[in-house]
Design a protein around this motif. Structure first.
Motif, PDB file in Angstrom:
ATOM      1  N   THR A 155       0.837  -1.199   0.000  1.00 56.21           N
ATOM      2  CA  THR A 155       0.000   0.000   0.000  1.00 56.21           C
ATOM      3  C   THR A 155       0.870   1.246   0.000  1.00 56.21           C
ATOM      4  OG1 THR A 155      -1.841  -1.081   1.140  1.00 56.21           O
ATOM      5  CG2 THR A 155      -1.715   1.316   1.295  1.00 56.21           C
ATOM      6  N   VAL A 171      -8.666   2.503  -4.353  1.00 64.65           N
ATOM      7  CA  VAL A 171      -8.436   1.946  -3.019  1.00 64.65           C
ATOM      8  C   VAL A 171      -9.720   1.339  -2.469  1.00 64.65           C
ATOM      9  CG1 VAL A 171      -6.673   3.709  -2.566  1.00 64.65           C
ATOM     10  CG2 VAL A 171      -9.013   4.060  -1.731  1.00 64.65           C
ATOM     11  N   ALA A 221      -4.812  -1.103  -2.651  1.00 71.75           N
ATOM     12  CA  ALA A 221      -4.448   0.076  -3.430  1.00 71.75           C
ATOM     13  C   ALA A 221      -3.787  -0.346  -4.733  1.00 71.75           C
ATOM     14  CB  ALA A 221      -3.509   0.980  -2.633  1.00 71.75           C
TER      15      ALA A 221
END
Length: 344
Positions: A155, A171, A221
Motif C-alpha cells: 500500500t 483503493v 491500493a
C-alpha cells in the motif's frame, strides 16, 4: 574515451534510479528519467544494458509478469556511493531512533539498508569514540508516544508512487464513521505524518473537496486508469496552517495569558510556545506570567490541559472556561467512582 565515460556515467545513473524491492521501475519510466538527465538511449539498448550487463554484476531483478517489464534491486542489496563517513553514520543511527517513534514501520523500513550500514560502520570502529555514542544516546519524543499504526508495505509503495508520479489510485478504504470498507478512486495531493498516523491528502473522483485518508485504513491500493486530477491552488503548508490537523477553532491567533509554575517557566524559556511569548516574574510569588500569541486550536488547549495545576489560564476567557469545565468533569469522574475492595 568520451563514449566509455558517457556509458559509465549512464550506468551509474541507472543504478541510482532503480529502487529496492518492493519498489519497481518500468522500462519506459527509466528511459524517460535517463533522458531528463541527458542520456538518450533506445528501449532495446536499455533492456540489453539491464539484462545482459548490469544484472550480471548487481542483484537486479525483473518483474516480467506484465509489460512493460519493471526492474528492482534485491531488498537487502547494500550500496554506498559515495562511502559513508563516521559523523554521517552516527547521524543516521540517531535519526533511526527518532523516526521509529514517529513514522510507520514500513516507512522506516525503506531506510533500513542505510541504518544497517551506519550501525555496521560504527561497530567496526572500536577505537573511535563515536562508535560508543550509538550505544549511549537515545531520542525520546515529547509526551506520550503511541505506537505508529501499521501500514501495508505494498500500500505504501503504491500510494507513494501515485503521489510522486501524479497518478490516480483505486483503493478499498475502511471508513471509521460507518465501520465499513468502501471503494474509492483518489487523486493524491500530499502526505502528512502526524503523531502515530500517516494521512493521504486526496479528493475522491468526481468531487473537489480535499479529504484525509489514514493510510493504515487503506486495505487495497492499485494505480487507477482514471487520469490524475490536480488541485492547482493546493498548498500543503497553507492547508496545515489553516488548522486541518490542529482542529483550529478560529482563523486568527489569540493572545494567551496565564500564570505558570516555575518548572513550566523553565520549559518555555528553553523551548518557547511561540516566537512572541514573554515570561515575567510575578512579584512576591514563585509563579510567572506568560503572554504569547498562539493558534486558536485544540492542540494548544490540549497542551494546557496536560500541564494540569502548573498552569492557570486568565485569557482568552473562552479557553479559561473550557479548561475549568474540563477540570470539573475530571473531578466529577473520580468523585463518582466507587472503589470496592474484597478481602479474602
Amino acid at each position: 574515451m568520451s563514449d566509455a565515460r558517457d556509458t559509465l556515467f549512464r550506468y551509474l545513473t541507472m543504478l541510482q534510479l532503480i529502487p529496492r524491492f518492493p519498489g519497481r521501475i518500468a522500462t519506459p519510466v527509466l528511459k524517460e528519467k535517463l533522458a531528463e538527465r541527458g542520456f538518450k538511449i533506445d528501449t532495446r539498448s536499455l533492456q540489453r544494458d539491464l539484462s545482459q550487463k548490469l544484472s550480471t554484476q548487481f542483484p537486479i531483478g525483473c518483474d516480467d509478469s506484465q509489460k512493460p517489464y519493471r526492474w528492482y534491486f534485491d531488498r537487502d542489496f547494500q550500496c554506498q556511493l559515495p562511502a559513508l563517513d563516521v559523523p554521517s553514520a552516527l547521524t543516521l543511527v540517531l535519526a533511526e531512533e527518532y523516526l521509529k517513534g514517529l513514522l510507520p514501520p514500513v516507512v522506516v523500513g525503506q531506510l533500513s539498508p542505510h541504518f544497517t550500514d551506519a550501525r555496521r560502520l560504527l561497530d567496526e570502529m572500536n577505537a573511535n569514540g563515536l562508535s560508543q555514542w550509538a550505544r549511549k544516546v537515545r531520542a525520546i519524543p515529547n509526551g506520550k508516544a503511541l505506537i505508529p499504526a501499521e501500514i501495508d508495505e505494498s500500500t505504501w509503495q503504491t500510494i507513494s508512487e501515485a503521489l510522486l508520479e501524479q497518478k490516480a489510485v483505486d483503493v478499498v478504504y475502511l471508513s471509521r464513521s460507518s465501520e465499513t470498507e468502501k471503494p474509492f478512486t483518489l487523486h493524491p495531493q500530499g502526505i502528512v505524518s502526524r503523531h502515530s498516523a500517516t494521512y493521504l491528502l486526496a479528493h475522491v473522483n468526481g468531487f473537489e473537496d480535499l479529504r484525509q485518508f489514514a493510510l493504515h485504513r487503506i486495505k487495497q491500493a492499485t494505480l487507477s486508469q482514471h487520469p490524475w486530477q490536480a488541485q492547482p491552488d493546493f498548498d500543503i503548508d497553507h492547508y496545515i496552517q489553516g488548522g486541518a490537523f490542529g482542529y483550529r477553532q478560529g482563523p486568527s491567533d489569540v493572545t494567551l495569558e496565564a500564570e505558570i509554575a516555575k518548572p513550566v517557566a523553565w520549559l518555555l524559556q528553553e523551548t518557547p510556545l511561540s516566537e512572541t511569548q514573554t515570561i515575567e516574574v510575578l512579584p512576591g510569588s514563585d509563579w510567572y506570567r506568560l503572554t504569547a500569541q498562539v493558534p486558536d486550536d485544540q492542540q494548544t488547549i490540549w497542551w494546557l490541559m496536560g500541564m494540569g495545576a502548573n498552569v492557570k489560564v486568565t485569557a482568552p476567557a473562552t479557553w479559561r472556561e473550557a479548561l475549568k469545565k474540563s477540570a470539573e468533569q475530571v473531578l466529577a469522574h473520580y468523585q463518582d467512582t466507587t472503589l470496592t475492595c474484597e478481602t479474602h
